[in-house]
Design a protein around this motif. Sequence first.
Motif, PDB file in Angstrom:
ATOM      1  N   GLU A 257       1.550  41.623  29.570  1.00  4.74           N
ATOM      2  CA  GLU A 257       1.098  42.332  28.370  1.00  4.74           C
ATOM      3  C   GLU A 257       0.415  43.645  28.741  1.00  4.74           C
ATOM      4  O   GLU A 257       0.545  44.641  28.024  1.00  4.74           O
ATOM      5  N   MET A 258      -0.293  43.684  29.864  1.00  6.39           N
ATOM      6  CA  MET A 258      -0.924  44.937  30.263  1.00  6.39           C
ATOM      7  C   MET A 258       0.126  45.978  30.635  1.00  6.39           C
ATOM      8  O   MET A 258      -0.041  47.175  30.368  1.00  6.39           O
ATOM      9  N   LEU A 259       1.223  45.537  31.241  1.00  4.86           N
ATOM     10  CA  LEU A 259       2.320  46.458  31.515  1.00  4.86           C
ATOM     11  C   LEU A 259       2.837  47.077  30.217  1.00  4.86           C
ATOM     12  O   LEU A 259       3.112  48.283  30.152  1.00  4.86           O
ATOM     13  N   GLU A 260       2.932  46.269  29.169  1.00  5.24           N
ATOM     14  CA  GLU A 260       3.420  46.755  27.875  1.00  5.24           C
ATOM     15  C   GLU A 260       2.428  47.727  27.250  1.00  5.24           C
ATOM     16  O   GLU A 260       2.816  48.749  26.659  1.00  5.24           O
ATOM     17  N   VAL A 261       1.139  47.439  27.381  1.00  2.00           N
ATOM     18  CA  VAL A 261       0.109  48.329  26.842  1.00  2.00           C
ATOM     19  C   VAL A 261       0.169  49.694  27.526  1.00  2.00           C
ATOM     20  O   VAL A 261       0.097  50.749  26.873  1.00  2.00           O
ATOM     21  N   VAL A 262       0.303  49.677  28.846  1.00  2.00           N
ATOM     22  CA  VAL A 262       0.393  50.939  29.586  1.00  2.00           C
ATOM     23  C   VAL A 262       1.632  51.725  29.160  1.00  2.00           C
ATOM     24  O   VAL A 262       1.582  52.958  29.004  1.00  2.00           O
ATOM     25  N   GLU A 263       2.732  51.033  28.934  1.00  2.00           N
ATOM     26  CA  GLU A 263       3.952  51.720  28.501  1.00  2.00           C
ATOM     27  C   GLU A 263       3.769  52.366  27.128  1.00  2.00           C
ATOM     28  O   GLU A 263       4.286  53.464  26.875  1.00  2.00           O
ATOM     29  N   LEU A 264       3.038  51.712  26.234  1.00  2.00           N
ATOM     30  CA  LEU A 264       2.743  52.321  24.933  1.00  2.00           C
ATOM     31  C   LEU A 264       1.942  53.606  25.113  1.00  2.00           C
ATOM     32  O   LEU A 264       2.204  54.616  24.461  1.00  2.00           O
ATOM     33  N   ALA A 265       0.943  53.558  25.984  1.00  2.00           N
ATOM     34  CA  ALA A 265       0.117  54.745  26.226  1.00  2.00           C
ATOM     35  C   ALA A 265       0.937  55.855  26.874  1.00  2.00           C
ATOM     36  O   ALA A 265       0.816  57.034  26.508  1.00  2.00           O
ATOM     37  N   GLN A 266       1.779  55.501  27.830  1.00  2.00           N
ATOM     38  CA  GLN A 266       2.612  56.506  28.500  1.00  2.00           C
ATOM     39  C   GLN A 266       3.590  57.160  27.537  1.00  2.00           C
ATOM     40  O   GLN A 266       3.969  58.325  27.708  1.00  2.00           O
ATOM     41  N   ALA A 267       3.999  56.421  26.499  1.00  2.00           N
ATOM     42  CA  ALA A 267       4.927  56.958  25.507  1.00  2.00           C
ATOM     43  C   ALA A 267       4.213  57.810  24.458  1.00  2.00           C
ATOM     44  O   ALA A 267       4.854  58.323  23.534  1.00  2.00           O
ATOM     45  N   GLY A 268       2.886  57.955  24.589  1.00  2.00           N
ATOM     46  CA  GLY A 268       2.131  58.779  23.653  1.00  2.00           C
ATOM     47  C   GLY A 268       1.853  58.101  22.325  1.00  2.00           C
ATOM     48  O   GLY A 268       1.530  58.779  21.341  1.00  2.00           O
ATOM     49  N   ARG A 269       1.932  56.778  22.286  1.00  2.00           N
ATOM     50  CA  ARG A 269       1.768  56.060  21.021  1.00  2.00           C
ATOM     51  C   ARG A 269       0.368  55.510  20.815  1.00  2.00           C
ATOM     52  O   ARG A 269       0.079  54.879  19.802  1.00  2.00           O
ATOM     53  N   LEU A 270      -0.526  55.770  21.774  1.00  2.00           N
ATOM     54  CA  LEU A 270      -1.917  55.363  21.648  1.00  2.00           C
ATOM     55  C   LEU A 270      -2.824  56.551  21.930  1.00  2.00           C
ATOM     56  O   LEU A 270      -2.517  57.390  22.778  1.00  2.00           O
ATOM     57  N   ARG A 271      -3.950  56.588  21.211  1.00  2.00           N
ATOM     58  CA  ARG A 271      -4.965  57.600  21.466  1.00  2.00           C
ATOM     59  C   ARG A 271      -6.269  56.890  21.826  1.00  2.00           C
ATOM     60  O   ARG A 271      -6.638  55.912  21.187  1.00  2.00           O
ATOM     61  N   MET A 272      -6.956  57.416  22.822  1.00  2.00           N
ATOM     62  CA  MET A 272      -8.191  56.810  23.281  1.00  2.00           C
ATOM     63  C   MET A 272      -9.362  57.740  22.959  1.00  2.00           C
ATOM     64  O   MET A 272      -9.376  58.894  23.385  1.00  2.00           O
ATOM     65  N   THR A 273     -10.318  57.260  22.180  1.00  2.00           N
ATOM     66  CA  THR A 273     -11.524  58.022  21.886  1.00  2.00           C
ATOM     67  C   THR A 273     -12.563  57.677  22.941  1.00  2.00           C
ATOM     68  O   THR A 273     -13.067  56.556  22.984  1.00  2.00           O
ATOM     69  N   VAL A 274     -12.853  58.622  23.824  1.00  2.00           N
ATOM     70  CA  VAL A 274     -13.723  58.318  24.956  1.00  2.00           C
ATOM     71  C   VAL A 274     -14.865  59.329  25.052  1.00  2.00           C
ATOM     72  O   VAL A 274     -14.774  60.457  24.576  1.00  2.00           O
ATOM     73  N   GLU A 275     -15.937  58.883  25.691  1.00  2.00           N
ATOM     74  CA  GLU A 275     -17.040  59.746  26.103  1.00  2.00           C
ATOM     75  C   GLU A 275     -17.240  59.521  27.593  1.00  2.00           C
ATOM     76  O   GLU A 275     -17.450  58.390  28.027  1.00  2.00           O
ATOM     77  N   ARG A 276     -17.175  60.591  28.374  1.00  2.00           N
ATOM     78  CA  ARG A 276     -17.321  60.481  29.825  1.00  2.00           C
ATOM     79  C   ARG A 276     -18.776  60.665  30.244  1.00  2.00           C
ATOM     80  O   ARG A 276     -19.495  61.510  29.699  1.00  2.00           O
ATOM     81  N   PHE A 277     -19.187  59.871  31.251  1.00  2.00           N
ATOM     82  CA  PHE A 277     -20.543  59.962  31.785  1.00  2.00           C
ATOM     83  C   PHE A 277     -20.492  59.811  33.299  1.00  2.00           C
ATOM     84  O   PHE A 277     -19.684  59.040  33.828  1.00  2.00           O
ATOM     85  N   PRO A 278     -21.377  60.517  34.024  1.00  2.00           N
ATOM     86  CA  PRO A 278     -21.445  60.317  35.476  1.00  2.00           C
ATOM     87  C   PRO A 278     -22.076  58.964  35.796  1.00  2.00           C
ATOM     88  O   PRO A 278     -22.763  58.358  34.969  1.00  2.00           O
ATOM     89  N   LEU A 279     -21.848  58.494  37.006  1.00  2.00           N
ATOM     90  CA  LEU A 279     -22.375  57.198  37.426  1.00  2.00           C
ATOM     91  C   LEU A 279     -23.899  57.155  37.324  1.00  2.00           C
ATOM     92  O   LEU A 279     -24.480  56.098  37.023  1.00  2.00           O
ATOM     93  N   GLU A 280     -24.552  58.286  37.532  1.00  2.00           N
ATOM     94  CA  GLU A 280     -26.012  58.327  37.504  1.00  2.00           C
ATOM     95  C   GLU A 280     -26.576  58.041  36.115  1.00  2.00           C
ATOM     96  O   GLU A 280     -27.758  57.733  35.974  1.00  2.00           O
ATOM     97  N   GLN A 281     -25.747  58.132  35.075  1.00  2.00           N
ATOM     98  CA  GLN A 281     -26.219  57.897  33.701  1.00  2.00           C
ATOM     99  C   GLN A 281     -25.800  56.537  33.156  1.00  2.00           C
ATOM    100  O   GLN A 281     -25.934  56.267  31.967  1.00  2.00           O
ATOM    101  N   VAL A 282     -25.343  55.644  34.026  1.00  2.00           N
ATOM    102  CA  VAL A 282     -24.793  54.382  33.547  1.00  2.00           C
ATOM    103  C   VAL A 282     -25.827  53.550  32.789  1.00  2.00           C
ATOM    104  O   VAL A 282     -25.512  52.917  31.766  1.00  2.00           O
ATOM    105  N   ALA A 283     -27.074  53.534  33.224  1.00  2.00           N
ATOM    106  CA  ALA A 283     -28.098  52.754  32.528  1.00  2.00           C
ATOM    107  C   ALA A 283     -28.309  53.293  31.116  1.00  2.00           C
ATOM    108  O   ALA A 283     -28.483  52.526  30.151  1.00  2.00           O
ATOM    109  N   ASP A 284     -28.279  54.609  30.963  1.00  2.00           N
ATOM    110  CA  ASP A 284     -28.427  55.216  29.641  1.00  2.00           C
ATOM    111  C   ASP A 284     -27.246  54.887  28.740  1.00  2.00           C
ATOM    112  O   ASP A 284     -27.402  54.708  27.534  1.00  2.00           O
ATOM    113  N   VAL A 285     -26.049  54.788  29.327  1.00  2.00           N
ATOM    114  CA  VAL A 285     -24.856  54.420  28.563  1.00  2.00           C
ATOM    115  C   VAL A 285     -25.021  53.034  27.951  1.00  2.00           C
ATOM    116  O   VAL A 285     -24.742  52.816  26.765  1.00  2.00           O
TER     117      VAL A 285
END
Length: 348
Positions: free
Chosen positions: A301-329
């Motif tokens: 199933e994870m292979l299928e999920v990755v294929e959906l993402a590679q086909a541009g059919r999924l969008r990921m809403t993300v916020e990036r943080f450095p490792l030093e801010q992990v506790a704050d995250v």
Amino acid sequence: MRAKAYQLVEWQKPPELREVDVRDPGPGEVLLRVGGCGACHTDLTIMGIPPGFMPYKLPFTLGHETAGWVEAVGAGVTGLERGQAMLAYGPWGCGRCKPCRQGSENHCERVVELGYHGGGMGRDGGMAHYAIVPSSRLLVPLGSLDPRDWAPLADAALTPYHTIKRMQPQLVPGTAAVIIGVGGLGQMAVQLLRELTPARVIAVDMSAEKLSRAKELGADNAVRADDKAQEHIRELTQGQGAELVMDLVGSDATLKLAASVARARGLIALIGLGGGVLPFHFFGVPTECQVVAPFWGTLPEMLEVVELAQAGRLRMTVERFPLEQVADVYRRMHEGTLKGRAIITPHG
């Protein structure tokens, strides 16, 4: 080589950002230079469990949504190149029992014997500059997908995908699916339901901003999680309720709502670890309605999920943080102030 890792050192105590040794990969192992590691509510649960509740040994590095680039491989590993972008499958089973042989390492029969569920759950995970994956079988190529954005495919997408696949034959035209909680996991669930089924998708949340985002991602209806939610959902389903209700919060209140809007012969999937309890008795849930607690998904199933993402059919809403801010995250996650999936990016 020395590097940093965010480790659980003592039960029910705050994790620590520590310097650790980065060892060479042993036979069959792969060393990843971590690109991104998703922060998950499950991590908060792990931080709070009492000693002896799980068969895990301390210390270990947190983080079970891990993606990165191949840094080095151990003896016997073939077919991987240094710098190749990979996604790590979260559940690490024995690889030999029947479920593992079928690709369902999330259902490994030897978990207690092994003493872990996977990286970040009893073994070192991805909240670090480098992470060891015990077998190349647990890695899926990301292709052109950036590990710093797509690490959450390993759980935030895989877990709802696993649930939706289970219900796919029942989610025919005219049916409905309710998603309670449309944060990082819920936003993926909305898209997966839209991609895999013709069901009406009803998003439920307290946040107007998250409901608006759910509509952008394909939800047919957005319902505020207030004392009118049950009535509103019943109206949207012509009084019958929904074939699938996915509770991504898991509190007493959300479980009560889930039971009140599920349809007879439907399914309630408890995915959120909010600590709530659903009392079970004959009149507690609709007739022949199933209540399940999904645990990740299978490797196929994870292979299928990755294929959906590679086909541009999924969008990921993300916020990036450095490792030093992990506790704050994790503090912001506890407060509910994150907009999407927080991803720790140890290498920028």
